[in-house]
Write a protein that holds these residues in place. Sequence first.
Motif, PDB file in Angstrom:
ATOM      1  N   UNK A  90       6.076 -49.885 -11.324  1.00 27.55           N
ATOM      2  CA  UNK A  90       5.260 -49.992 -10.115  1.00 27.55           C
ATOM      3  C   UNK A  90       4.395 -48.754  -9.989  1.00 27.55           C
ATOM      4  N   UNK A  91       3.147 -48.948  -9.567  1.00 30.79           N
ATOM      5  CA  UNK A  91       2.225 -47.826  -9.397  1.00 30.79           C
ATOM      6  C   UNK A  91       1.045 -48.268  -8.556  1.00 30.79           C
ATOM      7  N   UNK A  92       0.560 -47.361  -7.709  1.00 29.26           N
ATOM      8  CA  UNK A  92      -0.654 -47.592  -6.927  1.00 29.26           C
ATOM      9  C   UNK A  92      -1.752 -46.630  -7.359  1.00 29.26           C
ATOM     10  N   UNK A  93      -1.624 -46.062  -8.566  1.00 28.60           N
ATOM     11  CA  UNK A  93      -2.667 -45.183  -9.067  1.00 28.60           C
ATOM     12  C   UNK A  93      -3.933 -45.982  -9.359  1.00 28.60           C
ATOM     13  N   UNK A  94      -5.077 -45.321  -9.201  1.00 28.31           N
ATOM     14  CA  UNK A  94      -6.339 -45.985  -9.518  1.00 28.31           C
ATOM     15  C   UNK A  94      -6.419 -46.324 -11.004  1.00 28.31           C
ATOM     16  N   UNK A  95      -5.793 -45.484 -11.848  1.00 33.60           N
ATOM     17  CA  UNK A  95      -5.748 -45.747 -13.291  1.00 33.60           C
ATOM     18  C   UNK A  95      -4.345 -45.427 -13.804  1.00 33.60           C
ATOM     19  N   UNK A  96      -3.435 -46.406 -13.770  1.00 36.26           N
ATOM     20  CA  UNK A  96      -2.052 -46.154 -14.216  1.00 36.26           C
ATOM     21  C   UNK A  96      -1.867 -46.279 -15.726  1.00 36.26           C
ATOM     22  N   UNK A  97      -2.930 -46.614 -16.443  1.00 37.91           N
ATOM     23  CA  UNK A  97      -2.758 -46.936 -17.870  1.00 37.91           C
ATOM     24  C   UNK A  97      -2.175 -45.806 -18.711  1.00 37.91           C
ATOM     25  N   UNK A  98      -2.420 -44.492 -18.391  1.00 37.75           N
ATOM     26  CA  UNK A  98      -1.778 -43.460 -19.210  1.00 37.75           C
ATOM     27  C   UNK A  98      -0.254 -43.501 -19.183  1.00 37.75           C
ATOM     28  N   UNK A  99       0.306 -44.189 -18.189  1.00 39.31           N
ATOM     29  CA  UNK A  99       1.764 -44.224 -18.026  1.00 39.31           C
ATOM     30  C   UNK A  99       2.341 -45.602 -18.340  1.00 39.31           C
ATOM     31  N   UNK A 100       1.525 -46.476 -18.926  1.00 38.95           N
ATOM     32  CA  UNK A 100       1.967 -47.828 -19.244  1.00 38.95           C
ATOM     33  C   UNK A 100       1.951 -48.048 -20.750  1.00 38.95           C
ATOM     34  N   UNK A 101       2.644 -49.084 -21.204  1.00 32.77           N
ATOM     35  CA  UNK A 101       2.680 -49.456 -22.618  1.00 32.77           C
ATOM     36  C   UNK A 101       2.530 -50.958 -22.728  1.00 32.77           C
ATOM     37  N   UNK A 102       2.352 -51.424 -23.941  1.00 35.45           N
ATOM     38  CA  UNK A 102       2.227 -52.863 -24.181  1.00 35.45           C
ATOM     39  C   UNK A 102       3.458 -53.607 -23.675  1.00 35.45           C
ATOM     40  N   UNK A 103       3.202 -54.820 -23.237  1.00 35.43           N
ATOM     41  CA  UNK A 103       4.255 -55.757 -22.830  1.00 35.43           C
ATOM     42  C   UNK A 103       5.039 -55.252 -21.612  1.00 35.43           C
ATOM     43  N   UNK A 104       4.393 -54.463 -20.768  1.00 42.18           N
ATOM     44  CA  UNK A 104       4.990 -54.087 -19.490  1.00 42.18           C
ATOM     45  C   UNK A 104       4.353 -54.917 -18.381  1.00 42.18           C
ATOM     46  N   UNK A 105       5.088 -55.054 -17.278  1.00 49.36           N
ATOM     47  CA  UNK A 105       4.581 -55.702 -16.072  1.00 49.36           C
ATOM     48  C   UNK A 105       4.356 -54.619 -15.028  1.00 49.36           C
ATOM     49  N   UNK A 106       3.199 -54.648 -14.364  1.00 47.94           N
ATOM     50  CA  UNK A 106       2.866 -53.652 -13.343  1.00 47.94           C
ATOM     51  C   UNK A 106       2.931 -54.300 -11.966  1.00 47.94           C
ATOM     52  N   UNK A 107       3.603 -53.615 -11.050  1.00 51.89           N
ATOM     53  CA  UNK A 107       3.648 -54.028  -9.640  1.00 51.89           C
ATOM     54  C   UNK A 107       2.828 -53.048  -8.827  1.00 51.89           C
TER      55      UNK A 107
END
Length: 514
Positions: free
Chosen positions: A35-52
């Motif tokens: 879960x993240x409300x950052x304007x750009x959370x992609x630096x903290x995400x990886x493939x095949x993840x779900x974002x809330x």
Amino acid sequence: MSLTVDRLLRIPALGLRRIVDIPAAHDISIDWVSSSDLADPTPFLARHQVLLTTGSQFLTESEERRPLINGTRTGLALITDYESFVQRLVSVGVAALGYGTEVLRPDIPAGLVQACETHGLTLFEVPYRTAFIAVIRAAADALAAAAGERQAWAMNAQRAISFAALRPNPQREIFVELARLLHRPVFLFSAPGPALSRFGPPLDPPAIVTAEAAALLDRGQRAATTIQTPAGTVSLQTVGRREDLRAVLAIVGPAPDPAEQSVITNVVALTGLALEQGRGLRRGRRALRSGALEALLDQRPSLTRLVLQHIHEALPPEPVRVAVWHPGHGAGNPLLRELDERAQTAPGWCFFATRGREIIALLPAEDAGARIAELGTARGLAGGLSDPLGYANLSEGIDQARRALAEDPHSPGVTAFADIGGQGITELLFTDAVRERAHELLAPLHAHDEAHGTELIAALTSWLEHNGQWDPAARELGIHRHTLRARIMLIEKLTDTPLDTMSARTNYWLALRA
């Protein structure tokens, strides 16, 4: 069973609702939920993840401070840069986006829905009553359960493979079981050739797979690789020891997960162990064949047939033709393996044995040439072929094949005795007295070879056939030229004969021929 986007959205207790449904994404495996409300959370995400997210990244700072009325901020003007936000998520491989409603606004912004539809990103609603931590915990429980299932599957699969190894013809049964467990086509490219064996769903391997398997076998080093083909992804892995690869295993389908890879690794290890055990059996079989050849030369064919019967082989019917190869160091191994397979799978197709560094094969006279042509590994070796004869004249046949080979000992292909015009001038010199004298000259070398395990006879033969040239003779023998030089010096010492004159070299060359 892995956790997919579709399975996550179907968990009843969470009450998740699909807003943008992408059917192609239903079976995407989920690795984690963040879960993240950052304007750009992609630096903290990886493939095949779900974002809330609650959508607060789309608000201005002043708007975030407005009071809540009935759980919703009023009069909000949302930032409309949904397009770039969704593009960034898709670029890092996010599997789905969950939007928590009734936190900042009662519904999902239409612009976000439109952006997800445009870029093919699954979008779902997380109702206010469902905490994000509940979604994350449900996903973690499902992932743990899936990992446990895969571990249990791997243990059961290992057990099934082990039982398959105890059945008759264990090598085949292991690969049959592997194809059943993986539900995928499995190919085994066996050296030499490579010969193809198919297991599992019927499918012919693409030509690129066959070519890659042949290249891996030719390279002679243990390796694993993955290639893309019209039939899909194919994973290839060599089987056997370095410099003695016996096969390449090819599996069609997506790259194996850790559980599947553990089973594949076990199959390769078991096959390698079976091959090592088979190596000892092959050595024993070859020793028996060598003894059977000596019995045949001693005019005891009944003893030879009895020995071969115990190893489930047979002599070809008379008349036969004798083929002789004298390969360089290690070059005869593939030919020996192919002859070994032929003799076992088709008793009577041929009989072969080794005698010193020679490979001697007996084949039915009517189609001996055609059968030699079927031996792919024989095409790169020089060989000699005798005239048709019976077992009572086997010694003469071996002599004919040797003399045919001596006519062109370095060019690939088999030279027939009939093609060299029978006896040459040197053969007319080989009386019984000459042969006795040859044995006397070479006796010290034979004695030294037997006592010390050396190969002085082979070294002298190769060196003389290469006109005393060190490098080509050393390459044929598979040794360093300094080693060959040391062996020739030892021969000169044992025979008390310097080999620096034409007459001395000719004398020993004739002795070897005789």
